[in-house]
Design a protein around this motif. Sequence first.
Motif, mmCIF file in Angstrom:
data_model
loop_
_atom_site.group_PDB
_atom_site.id
_atom_site.type_symbol
_atom_site.label_atom_id
_atom_site.label_comp_id
_atom_site.label_asym_id
_atom_site.label_seq_id
_atom_site.Cartn_x
_atom_site.Cartn_y
_atom_site.Cartn_z
ATOM 1 N N TYR A 88 0.826 -1.203 0.000
ATOM 2 C CA TYR A 88 0.000 0.000 0.000
ATOM 3 C C TYR A 88 0.865 1.259 0.000
ATOM 4 N N ASN A 116 -8.640 -4.733 -4.726
ATOM 5 C CA ASN A 116 -7.717 -3.615 -4.519
ATOM 6 C C ASN A 116 -8.066 -2.380 -5.355
ATOM 7 N N HIS A 174 -3.513 0.711 -3.515
ATOM 8 C CA HIS A 174 -2.670 -0.472 -3.647
ATOM 9 C C HIS A 174 -1.590 -0.173 -4.684
#
Length: 304
Positions: A88, A116, A174
């Motif tokens: 992340y 994501n 992400h």
Amino acid sequence: MTEKNDNNRQLFSILIPTWNNLEFLKVCVDSIRKNSTYSHQIIIHVNDGSDGTRQWVAEQGLDYTATDGNVGVCLAMNMMRSKVKTDYILFINDDMYALPGWDAALYDEIKRQPDNRFFLSATTIQPHTPNKAVINADYGDTIQTFREADLLREYMSYEAPDWLGSTLPPNIVHRDIWDLVGGYSVELSPGMYSDPDFTAKLWLCGIRRMKGVSASRVYHFETKSTTRIRKNMGQMQFLLKWGMTNGTFRRLFTHNGSPYSETLAAAMPTKAKLRGELIRCRMKALYWLMTKDFGPAWKAWEKF
């Protein structure tokens, strides 16, 4: 209050571009260290660093990139991407103070996502600039006037819903999504309107879950670097690149600042409404092209 992650794994890679703003950077990093629930990787990009920033960052054992001059936010962000070790990527300004539990609230929201394809923001408390997506409250705009104890006692007393249109930092994606859109657009250096441009790229790639998380809160001292730079003509660049103004994009496509709704997040503007807005934007683009001085837009090329 830092909690060890599984196998002592760092959870977020926190990217902080800075430009000779050491006293605020120290407060920012300290707040992340003492107010985070989890362990995180902190990455700094040092623009110039003649105020001692590079030496301090090295002494702190932080990951960093550096340039001798100020290359702005966009190039700095893309350079820091090479240091990322986690899944992340979170962007935070160097003049922000992370409040207790800020990261746990973001991670709880991440765990609720089905995949994501999201873009999340913390909710900012700041003393001056009005915005539907921020909480206006004054706890000082300098280190000397900062009322930290009052802020820590009161920061969750302000009622605010989760909101639509995640754009402003702190924001998190992400790393696969970051790479999908190619990071930040260096043509917008030093960085005016690079935040909504990044959001527009995400939207173009199908990201619709753009959510501001009320329970994740940070304090923003506001514009401690942007007041010192020669700004790019970001408003006009955004319009010419995307065919609409930032205001039109945020109002019609991301519904910025409205209470969060899955239905509204996925909603498209009607063709009639969009057509009217785009006609207005084209007229504005034509007016700018006929009347604006493009001299400042070429300043970035003078060194070549």
